[in-house]
Enzyme design. Structure first.
Site, mmCIF file in Angstrom:
data_model
loop_
_atom_site.group_PDB
_atom_site.id
_atom_site.type_symbol
_atom_site.label_atom_id
_atom_site.label_comp_id
_atom_site.label_asym_id
_atom_site.label_seq_id
_atom_site.Cartn_x
_atom_site.Cartn_y
_atom_site.Cartn_z
ATOM 1 N N GLU A 171 -38.360 62.140 3.954
ATOM 2 C CA GLU A 171 -38.741 61.456 2.707
ATOM 3 C C GLU A 171 -39.533 60.172 2.946
ATOM 4 O O GLU A 171 -39.215 59.107 2.403
ATOM 5 C CB GLU A 171 -37.488 61.172 1.872
ATOM 6 N N ASN A 217 -39.419 66.450 6.751
ATOM 7 C CA ASN A 217 -38.652 66.988 5.633
ATOM 8 C C ASN A 217 -38.860 66.133 4.387
ATOM 9 O O ASN A 217 -38.812 64.909 4.462
ATOM 10 C CB ASN A 217 -37.162 66.997 6.015
ATOM 11 N N HIS A 259 -34.917 70.867 -4.069
ATOM 12 C CA HIS A 259 -34.026 70.393 -5.133
ATOM 13 C C HIS A 259 -34.729 70.594 -6.473
ATOM 14 O O HIS A 259 -35.662 69.861 -6.816
ATOM 15 C CB HIS A 259 -33.696 68.915 -4.935
ATOM 16 N N GLU A 290 -32.795 72.193 1.639
ATOM 17 C CA GLU A 290 -31.727 71.565 0.845
ATOM 18 C C GLU A 290 -31.684 72.160 -0.559
ATOM 19 O O GLU A 290 -31.573 71.441 -1.551
ATOM 20 C CB GLU A 290 -31.945 70.049 0.760
ATOM 21 N N ASP A 292 -30.962 73.516 -4.092
ATOM 22 C CA ASP A 292 -30.015 73.647 -5.198
ATOM 23 C C ASP A 292 -30.810 73.575 -6.495
ATOM 24 O O ASP A 292 -31.969 73.149 -6.502
ATOM 25 C CB ASP A 292 -28.883 72.614 -5.156
#
Length: 398
Positions: A171, A217, A259, A290, A292
């Site tokens: 990030e 990432n 996400h 990651e 979701d």
């Protein structure tokens, strides 16, 4: 809250349809027994690793054995949700607490799972001794760079030979809604060391372990938008990766966090495949790291109103499907990791509370698989040639 009742009804309905639709095994149509195969086992048909982030407190909770059983049986890779982050590994300067992370790595070895290392360099979850030392001037720029190099080297060497993929830098790029809106390198490390720390981090990680795959990432890089690097984050990261490669930096892959939220328009499979393939044409591996898909917990959702619950479950399943289908379509997409697999231990409700959000994972709070789980299973079962081929092995860049 009656959401669980509707989740259970949906799971039973899907299972019933699967049972009624079962055909006898034949020579050209093997009985896949999908109800008996894990996501991980189905993924290995494509040499694709299906993983989950792991909460070590939940893994060690003797009163909740279902969590540990599912982590060990359903997935072929694991990621430490928190115990490999800097504040957890080195809470006191010079004193490392390896035990929880070592325990996860040992668990993975016993269960024949690969490990994604998360994370070496991030501006969040840093130890107080580091951030306070920089703030009060007791740690200057030169010492800070040395501290970062020592941390990367120490951590990567400690786990050398046991980590498949490292999230080296996490990030580092801003968002279009930040101030200023023009995309830029953000956070603690860019502020105090400048953007050159990114190349340094990859070089230091490679020196410490020649065999781990090294990833950048980030979130919101699932698909390209305008193509203008000033406001298109995916384009900005693409340009960054291209420049790193041009400079001989040993970056092996780009991880897209995945996400998502059902309240957003999100993407279709073709858009996501296009992004993955553009990174692949640079010679880079990719991964969803990651994943979701959260939903707003309206009063109707909390009351278990099926008219509100069911559309969210379907939209969630559709988003998991889009990302997994795209990953299957690109042979350099090596792994697909969900950021926690059960709503019981999801990070989402604790982070998104205004308005409250949840329902983000593939199992409900009672460890019952949701529609998203079954959609992912179907993607893995029914994908195959000519458009879905086995993964291409990737070698660490020197």
């Amino acid at each position: 809250m009656n959401v669980r009742r509707w989740l259970a009804i949906g799971a039973v309905a899907v299972a019933t349809v699967a049972t009624l639709g079962t055909l006898p095994a034949t020579a050209d149509r093997p009985d896949l027994n999908p109800a008996e195969q894990s996501l991980g086992a189905l993924g290995l048909r494509h040499n694709l690793y299906l993983g989950t982030a792991v909460d070590m407190a939940a893994l060690n909770d003797a009163a909740d054995p279902h969590y540990r059983e599912i982590v060990g049986s359903e997935f072929t890779s694991v990621t430490a949700e928190n115990v490999m982050k800097w504040e957890s590994l080195e809470p006191t300067r010079g004193t490392y607490n390896w035990a929880p992370a070592d325990e996860l790595v040992a668990f993975a070895k016993r269960n024949n799972q690969r490990v994604r290392g998360h994370v070496l360099v991030w501006q969040n979850q840093l130890p107080a001794w580091l951030t306070e030392g920089v703030a009060d001037g007791s740690i200057d720029r030169e010492e800070l760079r040395t501290i970062l190099r020592n941390h990367i080297t120490t951590v990567v060497r400690h786990f050398k030979g046991r980590i498949w993929q490292w999230d080296v830098v996490n990030e580092a790029v801003s968002d279009p809604w930040d101030d200023p809106p023009t995309l830029h390198y953000k956070g603690f490390w860019a502020q105090h060391l400048g953007p050159g720390y990114i190349a340094d981090a990859f070089r230091w990680a490679r020196a410490a372990d020649p065999h781990a795959l090294l990833f950048y990432n980030d979130y919101n890089i699932e698909a390209f938008g305008s193509g203008d690097a000033a406001n298109d984050k995916t384009q900005f990261v693409y340009n960054m990766a291209k420049e790193l490669l041009r400079a001989g930096v040993p970056i092996d892959g780009v991880g897209s966090q995945g996400h998502l939220g059902t309240q957003y328009p999100n993407y279709d499979t073709l858009q996501v495949v296009d992004a993955l393939r553009k990174f692949a044409r640079l010679g880079l591996a990719t991964a969803f790291t990651e994943v979701d898909v959260r939903s707003q917990l309206t009063d109707g959702v909390r009351a278990g109103d099926s008219a509100e619950v069911n559309p969210r479950l379907q939209a969630s399943a559709a988003n998991f499907h889009v990302l997994l289908q795209a990953c299957l379509a690109e042979r350099r997409c090596l792994s697909f990791t969900v950021w926690g697999f059960t709503d019981k231990h999801s990070w989402v409700p604790g982070w998104f509370d205004d308005p409250p959000e949840g329902l983000a994972t593939i199992y409900d709070e009672n460890y019952q698989p949701k529609r998203a789980y079954n959609v992912m299973r179907a993607d893995l079962i029914y994908a195959g040639p000519p458009y879905v081929l086995p993964r291409l092995p990737q070698r660490p860049r020197r």
